[in-house]
Enzyme design. Sequence first.
Site, PDB file in Angstrom:
ATOM      1  N   CYS A   1       0.821  -1.222   0.000  1.00 34.52           N
ATOM      2  CA  CYS A   1       0.000   0.000   0.000  1.00 34.52           C
ATOM      3  C   CYS A   1       0.847   1.261   0.000  1.00 34.52           C
ATOM      4  CB  CYS A   1      -0.987  -0.011   1.165  1.00 34.52           C
ATOM      5  SG  CYS A   1      -0.262   0.064   2.825  1.00 34.52           S
TER       6      CYS A   1
ATOM      7  N   HIS B   1      -2.790   1.168   6.887  1.00 35.33           N
ATOM      8  CA  HIS B   1      -3.088   1.189   5.455  1.00 35.33           C
ATOM      9  C   HIS B   1      -3.135   2.624   4.926  1.00 35.33           C
ATOM     10  CE1 HIS B   1      -4.345  -0.608   1.731  1.00 35.33           C
ATOM     11  NE2 HIS B   1      -5.460   0.091   1.680  1.00 35.33           N
TER      12      HIS B   1
ATOM     13  N   HIS C   1      -6.182   1.915  -4.330  1.00 36.97           N
ATOM     14  CA  HIS C   1      -5.187   1.406  -3.370  1.00 36.97           C
ATOM     15  C   HIS C   1      -4.700   0.026  -3.768  1.00 36.97           C
ATOM     16  CE1 HIS C   1      -8.083  -1.119  -0.613  1.00 36.97           C
ATOM     17  NE2 HIS C   1      -8.526  -1.100  -1.859  1.00 36.97           N
TER      18      HIS C   1
END
Length: 312
Positions: free
Chosen positions: A209, A265, A277
Site C-alpha cells: 500500500c 493502510h 489502493h
Amino acid sequence: MPQTKSTAWVCSVPVATVWTAPEKVRSVDAENIAENPNINKWLQEMSREENSDLTNSNRIQTQLLYGEPVMIDRVVEGWAKIAALWQPCQKDERGYPGWVPMSQLKKVEALTELGYARVTANKAQLWTAEFKPLKTVSFNTLLPVKELGEFVRLQTPDGDAMIEADTVEIVAAYDRVPLGSGLDIARLGSEFLDLPYLWAGMSSYGFDCSGFTYNLMKANGVIISRDAVDQALEGFEIDQHTQDSWHIGDLLFFAYEEGKGRLHHVGVYYGNGLMLHSPTPGKAVEIIELAGTKHEAELCAVRRFTETENRD
C-alpha cells in the site's frame, strides 16, 4: 592535482528485495536472492500462504530498483546491511534499512551531470550499446544520462546502455521530478489496476500500500517517506470528517480500532467517495467505494502533498 572520481554502491539487478535479516529467507525465495533474480518466477512459485507469510513473519522490508544507491554499513557472509538512500523513513535518518545479497549490489562511478532518465513506462527494455537485450527495468527506475537522442545513453551497473526516449522522462535529480497535480497522481495510479499486491513491493511487479503511494508521489515530483505510518505525518492535514474538502490525489490513512489504533493502510483519494489502493496479499490494485466498507470506519487521517487538484 587530478580530481578523484566519487563512487557509489547501487542496486545491480532490476529489483532487489531488502530483507529484515538474512535468516528470514526461505527455500522458496531462492529465485529472489540469486545473482540474477527472476522476480516473476519467485512470485509465481509462491503459494498464497507463502506470500502472506512475507507479511506475517516480517520477512522483507522494501525493495530497490536498478541503479538505486545504498549505503553499506557492513557485510556478513555475503549479505550487506544497507540503508536505501532514496527511501526516507524514521527507522534510519539516512534511508530505509535492511539486508541485501552483496551479489545484487555493485560499485559505480557517481555520475549526475546530465541528470537522470526516469522510466515512465510500466516496464522498459534496456539495450547494450550493440543493441542486444540487456535488462527489463521497472517503472520509476532512475539511471544517470550520458547522451540524449532517440535512444538515451545511460550509465548502468552493467556499463553503458540504451533506452527508448519515449519510455523515460529526463529529470535533474531523483527528487527534482516536475510537480504533478492530484489528478495526475490518480490517473497514474489507475494504470496499475489489477497489479497483484506484494508486501514491501516497490516495483511494477507488485506494490504494497505505501510502496504504491510512495511511487505515485515520486513520479509526480513529491518525495515522501516509504512507510504509511511516516507518510501520515507529512504533507498538509485535511479535515478527515469533511469529504467535500478532499482533493483527488490526497492520501487517505487507516488505523485499527475504528481509526484509534495502529495505522495499517494508505490509499489515494480518487474523487466521488472512491479510493485507489493496493489492498492486501491475494488482492490487486483496485478502485473501491469507501462508503459501507471497514475503511470508512477506520479512516484516521487525510494528507495533501500537492496543492493543485487539476492541472491548468
